[in-house]
Design an enzyme around this catalytic site. Structure first.
Site, PDB file in Angstrom:
ATOM      1  NE  ARG A   1      49.705  41.892  30.391  1.00  0.00           N
ATOM      2  CZ  ARG A   1      50.067  41.831  29.310  1.00  0.00           C
ATOM      3  NH1 ARG A   1      51.284  41.970  28.784  1.00  0.00           N
ATOM      4  NH2 ARG A   1      49.316  43.398  28.297  1.00  0.00           N
ATOM      5  N   GLY A   2      48.432  38.318  28.778  1.00  0.00           N
ATOM      6  CA  GLY A   2      47.769  39.454  26.846  1.00  0.00           C
ATOM      7  C   GLY A   2      46.823  37.630  26.997  1.00  0.00           C
ATOM      8  CB  ALA A   3      43.030  37.442  25.912  1.00  0.00           C
TER       9      ALA A   3
ATOM     10  NE  ARG B   1      44.791  36.775  35.718  1.00  0.00           N
ATOM     11  CZ  ARG B   1      45.138  37.550  35.066  1.00  0.00           C
ATOM     12  NH1 ARG B   1      46.422  37.644  34.359  1.00  0.00           N
ATOM     13  NH2 ARG B   1      44.705  39.036  34.731  1.00  0.00           N
TER      14      ARG B   1
ATOM     15  CD  GLN C   1      49.749  45.679  33.343  1.00  0.00           C
ATOM     16  OE1 GLN C   1      49.287  46.506  33.905  1.00  0.00           O
ATOM     17  NE2 GLN C   1      49.177  44.304  34.053  1.00  0.00           N
TER      18      GLN C   1
ATOM     19  CG  ASP D   1      42.261  40.550  28.825  1.00  0.00           C
ATOM     20  OD1 ASP D   1      43.078  40.392  29.431  1.00  0.00           O
ATOM     21  OD2 ASP D   1      42.083  41.644  29.200  1.00  0.00           O
TER      22      ASP D   1
ATOM     23  CG  ASN E   1      41.271  45.480  27.551  1.00  0.00           C
ATOM     24  OD1 ASN E   1      42.537  45.105  26.856  1.00  0.00           O
ATOM     25  ND2 ASN E   1      41.664  46.893  27.271  1.00  0.00           N
ATOM     26  CE  LYS E   2      45.699  44.561  32.896  1.00  0.00           C
ATOM     27  NZ  LYS E   2      45.909  43.266  33.755  1.00  0.00           N
TER      28      LYS E   2
END
Length: 343
Positions: free
Chosen positions: A50-52, A92, A196, A237, A247-248
């Site tokens: 995960r993570g752009a 995603r 996270q 993201d 973003n999250k």
């Protein structure tokens, strides 16, 4: 499975992508060995990866896996490669880096599998250089905006080496500030519903020996009101042309609270996260995830059976709530009243 001992969250070894399995942290540090596109898609959807920025690099290696699956001798089924690549790019939908990484590697497939692999390896090395530059730039911006004393920084989700190939974006900036002796402490949002912040960011900060405290997401605004926060640093993201930033989930709430308390709110991301093809956040598709992430905690039910759930994985923060967007190019977007030198 192998024990992870390196500084990169991703690496290529013996025709396989090896990645730190983020589902197992913080209790177990393991490498997940991925040899097919289907395995990679599952790892991405289940948030093992995960993570752009990390998704972008993983997407490039996924094209290499697709070429291996659709090659016989010197013959390549390019149609099969492109179909697998399209499935991977959609795994995603909010994070633009995944499709970006897939496209970069696809641009090399006509020259052969080695060319695609070399592009992916180049992106792996490039990611670390880009993140370090963005982090240094962001640290400079923060020091222009914030009081001349050790800082209390609040961050959300995870933006360190686990979310990238190496070093990190917003967490990378915190590393730089700590190296300059400018961090008093970091407040880490737990980042519901998958924690996270608690599981990943606290683990990274502990590794780095940077002082930190964990807070529940709903305590962040009160921490600002109590004077516990000098600056908010987050990743991204997808960033639209006007600066609206996905973003999250929970980031938008932080930005609103930061504006209310006149606290700088800084986004740190690579240029690859900027999507200049979309005008504003209205064009960003926000992924929604499964109800079980909210209905269960540690395998135990926390709500009555058949409770309906709204579980967006991301939100979009309007540009007018963001003090600065910082990339490896420097401060690329800024509120003129806050950050001199923004473009």
């Amino acid at each position: 499975m192998q024990t992870a001992t390196h500084d990169y969250s991703l690496r290529w070894e013996e025709d396989a992508l090896l990645t730190v399995d983020q589902r197992q942290l913080p209790h177990t540090v393991r490498l997940l060995r991925i040899t097919t596109v289907d395995e990679l898609i599952e790892a991405i959807r289940s948030l093992a990866i995960r993570g752009a920025p990390a998704l972008g690099v993983a997407g490039a290696f996924g094209v290499v896996l697709a070429m291996r699956a659709h090659s016989t001798g010197t013959d390549v089924d390019f149609g099969g490669v492109h179909r697998d690549a399209e499935r991977l790019a959609r795994a995603r939908p909010t994070a633009v880096n995944l499709a970006w990484g897939v496209r970069r590697a696809l641009g090399k497939v006509s020259s052969g599998r080695d060319a695609a692999l070399n592009e992916a390896l180049a992106m792996l090395a490039e990611d670390e250089r880009v993140n370090r530059s963005a982090a240094e730039n962001a640290a400079d911006v923060v020091l222009r905006l914030c009081p001349d004393r050790p800082l209390r920084v609040l961050t959300h989700c995870n933006t360190g080496r686990l979310a990238t190939a190496a070093f990190g974006t917003a967490l990378g900036a915190i590393r730089v500030l700590a190296g300059r002796g400018r961090i008093e402490g970091v407040l880490v949002d737990e980042t519901r519903p998958l924690l996270q912040g608690a599981r990943l960011t606290c683990w990274e900060l502990k590794e780095l020996h940077i002082p930190h405290r964990l807070v529940v997401d709903s305590a962040a605004a009160w921490a600002m009101a109590q004077g516990e926060v000098d600056c908010v640093l987050v990743g991204a993201d997808r960033i639209a042309a006007n600066g609206d930033t996905a973003n999250k989930i929970g980031t938008y709430s932080l930005a609103l609270a930061a504006q209310r308390h006149r606290i700088p709110f800084v986004v740190v991301a690579p240029e690859s996260t900027r999507d200049l093809g979309i005008a504003s956040g209205r064009d960003i598709v926000v992924e929604e995830r499964g109800a079980e992430e909210v209905l269960e905690f540690g395998g135990a039910s926390v709500a009555p059976a058949a409770t309906s759930v709204y579980n967006p994985a991301f939100d979009v923060t309007p540009a007018n709530l963001i003090s600065a967007v910082v990339t490896e190019r420097g401060c690329v977007l800024a509120r003129d009243d806050l950050v001199p030198g923004g473009s």
